[in-house]
Enzyme design. Sequence first.
Site, PDB file in Angstrom:
ATOM      1  N   TYR A  52       7.815   7.023  -9.524  1.00 47.08           N
ATOM      2  CA  TYR A  52       9.484   6.493  -9.251  1.00 47.08           C
ATOM      3  C   TYR A  52       8.050   5.024  -8.034  1.00 47.08           C
ATOM      4  O   TYR A  52       8.867   3.730  -8.491  1.00 47.08           O
ATOM      5  CB  TYR A  52      10.369   6.577  -8.274  1.00 47.08           C
ATOM      6  CG  TYR A  52       9.322   6.778  -6.592  1.00 47.08           C
ATOM      7  CD1 TYR A  52       8.964   6.105  -5.839  1.00 47.08           C
ATOM      8  CD2 TYR A  52       9.992   8.504  -6.890  1.00 47.08           C
ATOM      9  CE1 TYR A  52       8.760   7.128  -4.949  1.00 47.08           C
ATOM     10  CE2 TYR A  52       9.122   9.016  -5.569  1.00 47.08           C
ATOM     11  CZ  TYR A  52       8.749   8.457  -4.172  1.00 47.08           C
ATOM     12  OH  TYR A  52       8.331   8.125  -3.134  1.00 47.08           O
ATOM     13  N   ARG A  82       4.452   1.849   2.611  1.00 52.15           N
ATOM     14  CA  ARG A  82       4.414   3.287   3.129  1.00 52.15           C
ATOM     15  C   ARG A  82       3.255   3.687   1.795  1.00 52.15           C
ATOM     16  O   ARG A  82       3.464   3.276   0.576  1.00 52.15           O
ATOM     17  CB  ARG A  82       5.390   3.978   2.288  1.00 52.15           C
ATOM     18  CG  ARG A  82       5.311   5.752   2.734  1.00 52.15           C
ATOM     19  CD  ARG A  82       7.022   6.653   2.075  1.00 52.15           C
ATOM     20  NE  ARG A  82       6.332   6.664   0.738  1.00 52.15           N
ATOM     21  CZ  ARG A  82       7.433   6.709  -0.165  1.00 52.15           C
ATOM     22  NH1 ARG A  82       8.383   6.587   0.192  1.00 52.15           N
ATOM     23  NH2 ARG A  82       6.252   6.812  -1.664  1.00 52.15           N
ATOM     24  N   HIS A 131       5.911   9.492   0.340  1.00 49.38           N
ATOM     25  CA  HIS A 131       7.276  10.146   1.579  1.00 49.38           C
ATOM     26  C   HIS A 131       6.989  11.277   2.812  1.00 49.38           C
ATOM     27  O   HIS A 131       6.618  10.640   3.788  1.00 49.38           O
ATOM     28  CB  HIS A 131       9.010  10.357   0.958  1.00 49.38           C
ATOM     29  CG  HIS A 131      10.296  10.145   2.125  1.00 49.38           C
ATOM     30  ND1 HIS A 131       9.996   9.357   3.054  1.00 49.38           N
ATOM     31  CD2 HIS A 131      10.049  11.779   2.368  1.00 49.38           C
ATOM     32  CE1 HIS A 131      11.358  10.165   3.720  1.00 49.38           C
ATOM     33  NE2 HIS A 131      10.908  11.538   3.120  1.00 49.38           N
TER      34      HIS A 131
HETATM   35  C1  LIG Z   1      21.414  10.724   7.456  1.00 51.02           C
HETATM   36  C2  LIG Z   1      20.352  11.808   6.477  1.00 51.02           C
HETATM   37  N1  LIG Z   1      19.849  11.322   5.324  1.00 51.02           N
HETATM   38  C3  LIG Z   1      20.045  12.290   3.907  1.00 51.02           C
HETATM   39  C4  LIG Z   1      18.075  12.235   5.211  1.00 51.02           C
HETATM   40  C5  LIG Z   1      16.541  12.788   3.267  1.00 51.02           C
HETATM   41  N2  LIG Z   1      15.740  11.617   3.637  1.00 51.02           N
HETATM   42  C6  LIG Z   1      15.018  11.910   5.315  1.00 51.02           C
HETATM   43  S1  LIG Z   1      14.001  10.603   4.553  1.00 51.02           S
HETATM   44  C7  LIG Z   1      14.642   9.292   3.441  1.00 51.02           C
HETATM   45  C8  LIG Z   1      14.472   8.281   3.198  1.00 51.02           C
HETATM   46  C9  LIG Z   1      14.319   7.063   4.710  1.00 51.02           C
HETATM   47  O1  LIG Z   1      13.934   6.694   3.975  1.00 51.02           O
HETATM   48  P1  LIG Z   1      13.989   5.309   5.217  1.00 51.02           P
HETATM   49  O2  LIG Z   1      14.745   5.221   6.373  1.00 51.02           O
HETATM   50  O3  LIG Z   1      13.250   3.938   4.656  1.00 51.02           O
HETATM   51  O4  LIG Z   1      12.691   5.755   5.963  1.00 51.02           O
HETATM   52  P2  LIG Z   1      10.804   6.143   6.193  1.00 51.02           P
HETATM   53  O5  LIG Z   1      11.129   7.781   5.364  1.00 51.02           O
HETATM   54  O6  LIG Z   1      10.733   4.953   4.834  1.00 51.02           O
HETATM   55  O7  LIG Z   1       9.828   5.913   6.830  1.00 51.02           O
HETATM   56  C10 LIG Z   1      15.953  10.024   3.189  1.00 51.02           C
HETATM   57  C11 LIG Z   1      17.010   9.473   2.544  1.00 51.02           C
HETATM   58  C12 LIG Z   1      18.517  12.110   6.793  1.00 51.02           C
HETATM   59  N3  LIG Z   1      16.761  12.347   6.860  1.00 51.02           N
HETATM   60  N4  LIG Z   1      19.141  11.893   6.414  1.00 51.02           N
END
Ligand SMILES: Cc1ncc(C[n+]2csc(CCOP(=O)(O)OP(=O)(O)O)c2C)c(N)n1
Lengths: 336, 386
Positions: free
Chosen positions: B291, B278, B282
């Site tokens: 971080y 990425r 985020h």
């Molecule tokens: C059930 C749930 N818990 C927490 C969140 C908050 N949240 C949004 S994105 C994220 C991280 C996601 O990481 P990853 O699966 O690696 O996907 P990326 O964003 O890196 O594409 C979190 C914790 C959420 N959207 N849904």
Amino acid sequence: MSTQTTTQTLTFARAITEGLRAALESDDKAMLMGEDIGRLGGVFRVTDGLQKDFGEARVVDTPLAESGIVGTAIGLALRGYRPVCEIQFDGFVFPAYDQITTQLSKMRYRSRGRLEVPVVIRIPYGGGIGAVEHHSESPEALFAHTAGLRVVSPATPQDAYDMIRAAVASPDPVLFFEPKGRYWSKGEVTLGGPVPDAGTPGVLDTARVARAGEDVTLVAYGPTVATALKAAEALAAEGTSAEVVDLRAISPLDVPTVAESVRRTGRCVVVHEAPSFLGVGAEIAARVSDECFYSLEAPVQRVAGFHAPYPVAKLEHEYLPSVDRVVDAVDRALSF
Amino acid sequence: MKIDATGGSDVAPADVTPLVQLVAPDGSRVVGPDDAALRERVAHLTTDDLRAMYRDMVLTRRFDDEATSLQRQGELALYAQSRGQEAAQVGSARALAGQDYVFPSYREHGVLHVRGVDPVDRLRLYRGEDHGGWDPNEHNVHLYTLVIGSHALHATGYAMGIQRDGLVGTGDAARDAAVVTYFGDGATSQGDVNEALVFAAVNNAPVVFFCQNNQWAISEPTTKQSRVPIYRRGEGFGIPSVRVDGNDVLACYAVTAEALERAHSGGGPTFIEAYTYRMGAHTTSDDPSRYRDLAEEEQWRRRDPVERLEALLRAEGGWDEAWAAELEAEAEAYGERLRDGVRALGAPAAETIFDHVYATDHAQVAAERAWFREYESATAGEEVAR
Ligand SMILES: Cc1ncc(C[n+]2csc(CCOP(=O)(O)OP(=O)(O)O)c2C)c(N)n1
Ligand SMILES: [Mg+2]
């Protein structure tokens, strides 16, 4: 631990940080767990700096799994720890709903009091921040409907500080709903003082009269206390004196404080962001009609969300209880 | 093995796992001892095909840049970039057949581009004027799902439906269908994703789990989610699994084509870990400097997927300055259309709050709608005290 106090001006979010810090200092079994709460300090920075100060074993960045967070918190609690879980946003508590309602809420009951699971679940909730789906919801009634859970929501920085400390000290599981739209509001906070005694009724059990008045009682909690206070201000300008009761706790509900107020004013308007259908306001209306029947000048009014999913951000101010809608409801109660 | 209480084990996910790679960062073709079959899958791609992939990636990146600045200007509530993941998204999406169905998470702008979802529609959700934004059945692309991992189960169920429709293993490439679901490294910790792997495995469902391991789940590195390389999660469920260089568009295309062939022909699910990065925050609300190291970002910048495809085109004589200039002009015009289109989106009418809650009449909704309509007309023009 010293019971000395100091007073500072803090944001609502910072008041919770300091409450958590106090809990971590006074109880070495207290610990925090959640997604992004360590290094980042949480997406709202509520746990900012705590991992640095208390270490990675007590402030834990968990895997991305809410059922895992709450389920392991239950296990830690069974082993004597006092986990405080952070759910990143209201809409993401549902993967943990099973653990909360089938396990956490019932552990004391089904063990006939032999087991205790003093888990706190912090949930930033409510709308008005222009967010995308699942980031603005108010699911408190779903949890209040489950016996065994205490459900609370502070409205001021001082209560945020006092209530999070009391929640960590509570032997019962506490769902701690934080009005995220208020995170940046500021107030004087007296820090320190003795650890709340779980045995005596306190901020987790009692409502507070946030403004005294005579003509109508506005009942609110969390994010809508500020709305109710603004409405009371607007009503005062028109010659109507509104009392504002801040519930603080949704379960248990402090019915005596509400009833005492409504008996004096004769009118009651409940304000919350969650949908009105089968919500906290419905319970209050029922209790008030029970307890204040002969004092009521008008039916209890509710100003709340609708029976529709939380709408898109562009429309959220049409959905959320506004000062105008509260004033309108008061007008209805006055002209009944 | 030793585990301490600080949230980590001494066994870090090994970065030594071999990646499927067909193009090296310098643009040269990689010829490994056992990747002949995969090389075969990209052998038919012409210079025009490679240029088309490059165009997809460039426009996807332009989409990111425009959306990010629209957010800064207050036109969007939020935006999540796909920057750095264009090869994983474009390569995999280009392997799909028209009848295949996609269940994305919320960052798959490159996939949606390839599938033809209108760029303005793709930003309605991020503008806060729609919870979805497009008709899923028009392009066989389900809506973005913001609850991490939920849609992996929907994808699996959809694939089970395809099985029941008899559209697996017909031998007719125009009919055999499958599903691809996209999710992140963080999502692999969710119960729903693990349950999806269970259901896909026991049902032999025609579904491809395409995990973009972009190294971060907001502020948490992949080591907070797994002690083994992510692709081995799939293996644990008995699902053929592979780790591919997610910044190599040809490798992503090849492994997805292979997985889809398996799914189409009745061979069941595949788990693909696209090892990528990425490159941005985020979302527009995030500040990665809190971080992660600049050195890490710099290291991955050198593996930029768009630059890699450019290097390949240059190395193989497929680069042409006039064509590149045309593409640049196209991207410029694309950006302008996107900006104008997004700015022209108004807010939906307030009463749409009550639309589509149910298929048929519902007393509570009807009563609240009536109240709302009356309240709105009674207070129209009044000063707002809010
Ligand atoms: C059930 C749930 N818990 C927490 C969140 C908050 N949240 C949004 S994105 C994220 C991280 C996601 O990481 P990853 O699966 O690696 O996907 P990326 O964003 O890196 O594409 C979190 C914790 C959420 N959207 N849904
Ligand atoms: Mg990720």
